[in-house]
Design a protein around this motif. Structure first.
Motif, PDB file in Angstrom:
ATOM      1  N   THR A 283     -17.711 -14.874  86.345  1.00 17.24           N
ATOM      2  CA  THR A 283     -17.865 -16.279  86.736  1.00 17.24           C
ATOM      3  C   THR A 283     -17.879 -16.496  88.245  1.00 17.24           C
ATOM      4  OG1 THR A 283     -15.466 -16.597  86.555  1.00 17.24           O
ATOM      5  CG2 THR A 283     -16.800 -17.073  84.595  1.00 17.24           C
ATOM      6  N   ASP A 284     -17.796 -15.431  89.033  1.00 20.55           N
ATOM      7  CA  ASP A 284     -17.722 -15.584  90.488  1.00 20.55           C
ATOM      8  C   ASP A 284     -19.067 -15.417  91.183  1.00 20.55           C
ATOM      9  OD1 ASP A 284     -14.986 -16.004  90.389  1.00 20.55           O
ATOM     10  OD2 ASP A 284     -14.528 -13.861  90.540  1.00 20.55           O
ATOM     11  N   TYR A 285     -20.147 -15.368  90.417  1.00 22.97           N
ATOM     12  CA  TYR A 285     -21.454 -15.086  91.006  1.00 22.97           C
ATOM     13  C   TYR A 285     -22.415 -16.256  90.835  1.00 22.97           C
ATOM     14  CZ  TYR A 285     -19.753 -10.303  91.185  1.00 22.97           C
ATOM     15  OH  TYR A 285     -19.014  -9.181  91.448  1.00 22.97           O
TER      16      TYR A 285
ATOM     17  N   HIS B 224     -18.705 -20.730  77.813  1.00 22.36           N
ATOM     18  CA  HIS B 224     -19.831 -20.049  77.178  1.00 22.36           C
ATOM     19  C   HIS B 224     -19.416 -18.676  76.653  1.00 22.36           C
ATOM     20  CE1 HIS B 224     -22.499 -23.243  78.185  1.00 22.36           C
ATOM     21  NE2 HIS B 224     -22.393 -23.062  79.490  1.00 22.36           N
ATOM     22  N   TYR B 225     -18.551 -18.003  77.385  1.00 19.55           N
ATOM     23  CA  TYR B 225     -18.021 -16.729  76.888  1.00 19.55           C
ATOM     24  C   TYR B 225     -17.304 -16.963  75.558  1.00 19.55           C
ATOM     25  CZ  TYR B 225     -15.304 -12.382  76.763  1.00 19.55           C
ATOM     26  OH  TYR B 225     -14.746 -11.189  76.382  1.00 19.55           O
ATOM     27  N   ALA B 226     -16.487 -17.985  75.496  1.00 17.23           N
ATOM     28  CA  ALA B 226     -15.764 -18.310  74.254  1.00 17.23           C
ATOM     29  C   ALA B 226     -16.739 -18.704  73.148  1.00 17.23           C
ATOM     30  CB  ALA B 226     -14.768 -19.439  74.507  1.00 17.23           C
ATOM     31  N   GLY B 227     -17.775 -19.454  73.510  1.00 18.39           N
ATOM     32  CA  GLY B 227     -18.754 -19.870  72.518  1.00 18.39           C
ATOM     33  C   GLY B 227     -19.534 -18.707  71.940  1.00 18.39           C
ATOM     34  N   LEU B 228     -19.876 -17.749  72.770  1.00 19.55           N
ATOM     35  CA  LEU B 228     -20.589 -16.563  72.300  1.00 19.55           C
ATOM     36  C   LEU B 228     -19.711 -15.738  71.362  1.00 19.55           C
ATOM     37  CD1 LEU B 228     -22.234 -15.633  75.702  1.00 19.55           C
ATOM     38  CD2 LEU B 228     -23.490 -16.251  73.638  1.00 19.55           C
ATOM     39  N   LEU B 229     -18.454 -15.562  71.745  1.00 21.09           N
ATOM     40  CA  LEU B 229     -17.543 -14.788  70.901  1.00 21.09           C
ATOM     41  C   LEU B 229     -17.290 -15.483  69.567  1.00 21.09           C
ATOM     42  CD1 LEU B 229     -17.191 -12.975  73.356  1.00 21.09           C
ATOM     43  CD2 LEU B 229     -14.724 -13.030  72.983  1.00 21.09           C
ATOM     44  N   ALA B 230     -17.351 -16.801  69.570  1.00 21.09           N
ATOM     45  CA  ALA B 230     -17.140 -17.544  68.328  1.00 21.09           C
ATOM     46  C   ALA B 230     -18.209 -17.225  67.292  1.00 21.09           C
ATOM     47  CB  ALA B 230     -17.112 -19.042  68.615  1.00 21.09           C
ATOM     48  N   LEU B 231     -19.390 -16.775  67.745  1.00 23.05           N
ATOM     49  CA  LEU B 231     -20.466 -16.424  66.817  1.00 23.05           C
ATOM     50  C   LEU B 231     -20.285 -15.032  66.212  1.00 23.05           C
ATOM     51  CD1 LEU B 231     -23.586 -17.916  68.646  1.00 23.05           C
ATOM     52  CD2 LEU B 231     -22.392 -18.800  66.637  1.00 23.05           C
TER      53      LEU B 231
ATOM     54  N   LYS C 157     -35.140 -21.265  89.498  1.00 25.89           N
ATOM     55  CA  LYS C 157     -33.994 -22.158  89.334  1.00 25.89           C
ATOM     56  C   LYS C 157     -33.466 -22.230  87.904  1.00 25.89           C
ATOM     57  CE  LYS C 157     -34.377 -23.390  93.652  1.00 25.89           C
ATOM     58  NZ  LYS C 157     -33.404 -22.868  94.654  1.00 25.89           N
ATOM     59  N   GLN C 158     -34.222 -21.705  86.947  1.00 26.78           N
ATOM     60  CA  GLN C 158     -33.817 -21.834  85.549  1.00 26.78           C
ATOM     61  C   GLN C 158     -32.506 -21.097  85.273  1.00 26.78           C
ATOM     62  OE1 GLN C 158     -36.849 -21.155  86.606  1.00 26.78           O
ATOM     63  NE2 GLN C 158     -38.254 -22.617  85.660  1.00 26.78           N
ATOM     64  N   ALA C 159     -31.767 -21.596  84.302  1.00 27.25           N
ATOM     65  CA  ALA C 159     -30.431 -21.056  84.018  1.00 27.25           C
ATOM     66  C   ALA C 159     -30.469 -19.698  83.345  1.00 27.25           C
ATOM     67  CB  ALA C 159     -29.649 -22.041  83.152  1.00 27.25           C
ATOM     68  N   LEU C 160     -31.481 -19.431  82.520  1.00 32.50           N
ATOM     69  CA  LEU C 160     -31.570 -18.171  81.795  1.00 32.50           C
ATOM     70  C   LEU C 160     -33.017 -17.695  81.811  1.00 32.50           C
ATOM     71  CD1 LEU C 160     -30.281 -15.950  80.047  1.00 32.50           C
ATOM     72  CD2 LEU C 160     -30.757 -17.380  78.042  1.00 32.50           C
TER      73      LEU C 160
ATOM     74  N   ALA D  63     -25.346 -19.245  87.547  1.00 34.00           N
ATOM     75  CA  ALA D  63     -23.944 -19.663  87.512  1.00 34.00           C
ATOM     76  C   ALA D  63     -23.702 -20.829  86.567  1.00 34.00           C
ATOM     77  CB  ALA D  63     -23.482 -20.037  88.925  1.00 34.00           C
ATOM     78  N   LEU D  64     -24.738 -21.613  86.278  1.00 36.34           N
ATOM     79  CA  LEU D  64     -24.601 -22.727  85.343  1.00 36.34           C
ATOM     80  C   LEU D  64     -24.112 -22.268  83.975  1.00 36.34           C
ATOM     81  CD1 LEU D  64     -27.873 -24.701  86.165  1.00 36.34           C
ATOM     82  CD2 LEU D  64     -25.523 -25.449  86.638  1.00 36.34           C
ATOM     83  N   LEU D  65     -24.459 -21.031  83.612  1.00 34.44           N
ATOM     84  CA  LEU D  65     -24.076 -20.500  82.301  1.00 34.44           C
ATOM     85  C   LEU D  65     -22.923 -19.495  82.380  1.00 34.44           C
ATOM     86  CD1 LEU D  65     -27.578 -19.910  80.656  1.00 34.44           C
ATOM     87  CD2 LEU D  65     -26.092 -21.913  80.487  1.00 34.44           C
TER      88      LEU D  65
END
Length: 307
Positions: A104-106, A185-192, A129-132, A178-180
């Motif tokens: 998260t520091d980048y 989001h880390y927690a959301g990914l692991l939830a899957l 500029k896109q997030a992903l 950095a937006l993502l």
């Protein structure tokens, strides 16, 4: 030498490795740095129990590199998932890429599979500029989509359905803004990584399922030259007219990796066109070994005032 895409930006190149993927990881990192000399960011390699000697292969040969262990959170989630789906046991390391969202520091993180080879710079992608930023997967290049429940490939219908994923993407090359790069989001990914998600998954994919379900609609697809999947060469050419010679990044997707001689011998018998790609990888391997040799024999040369 070109300038860094954004002044004072904090960039990171991240990957995952295991003991049997170390040759690929070393070549991928070295080829990236060779082709992207503007890059002055960090390198992060996620792993789960590399030996001390293996860790030294990285720390002794690359500057600004960190080796990070897989988190207890991810391990716990995977343990529960594998108890439910034991067939994922041999492929659990593929889920380690999810750890990139701990960084998260980048300002931007480029995640790369260890079976990539950089042939040209990708600096201009860092200016987007896109997030992903990513490239399509095989299904996308065949003009198909995927079912949101099973992740199996389906023919897209004329009207968009809530049960269809379009523009699905490969997980081997992801430029993440950095937006993502957030803990949520880390927690959301692991939830899957749950029984509810995986009880109906039929596709032979791992982290790619997670990313496509979670980030559906947020991805920006760039040309396949940035993730030239060798197993899909004919499909890539049919859709985008991209050839091996035009590729900026080669992806040795599939079971045969260049550093696995027995598998490669079998693969080239079935597909002679792979020989040129493998030659490029071995040229890069020699360059990497040369770099490692010279790095290991660096000496302090006394200053000579008469020179």
């Amino acid at each position: 030498m070109s300038k860094t895409p954004a002044a004072n930006a904090r960039y990171c190149l991240a990957t995952v490795t295991t003991e049997d993927f170390i040759p690929g990881t070393l070549v991928m990192l070295h080829s990236f740095l060779t082709q992207n000399r503007w890059f002055d960011g960090d390198i992060v390699v996620f792993h789960d129990g590399l030996t001390e000697n293996s860790q030294l292969d990285f720390t002794a040969n690359f500057d600004r590199i960190r080796l990070l262990s897989i988190s207890t959170q991810l391990k716990s989630s995977l343990k529960k998932l594998i108890a439910f789906k034991p067939d994922l046991t041999s492929r659990q390391a593929r889920f380690y890429s999810l750890e990139v969202f701990r960084l998260t520091d980048y300002d931007k993180v480029l995640f790369c599979d260890s079976d990539l080879l950089f042939c040209q710079s990708v600096s201009h992608l860092f200016k987007m500029k896109q997030a992903l930023i990513c490239t399509g997967d095989g299904s996308y290049y065949r003009g198909n989509g995927r079912d949101t429940t099973t992740f199996s490939e389906i023919e897209l219908t004329a009207d968009r359905s809530i049960n269809e994923l379009r523009q699905t993407f490969n997980a081997g090359f992801l430029l993440i803004d950095a937006l993502l790069l957030k803990e949520k989001h880390y927690a959301g990914l692991l939830a899957l990584l749950s029984k509810q998600t995986w009880q109906l998954i039929t596709a032979n994919h791992t982290d790619q399922v997670i990313y496509n379900l979670y980030f559906n609609g947020q991805q920006e697809l760039v040309g396949s030259e940035y993730n030239y999947m060798l197993q899909h060469r004919a499909t890539l050419f049919a859709k985008e007219q991209v050839t091996l010679a035009k590729a900026s990044v080669l992806h040795f997707n599939g079971p045969a990796k260049p550093w696995q001689s027995k598998q490669i011998l079998t693969a080239v018998h079935l597909d002679a066109a792979l020989i040129q790609a493998i030659k490029l990888w071995y040229d890069a391997h020699i360059a990497c070994l040369t770099h490692m040799y010279l790095k290991g024999h660096e000496i302090d040369t006394p200053m000579n005032d008469n020179v």
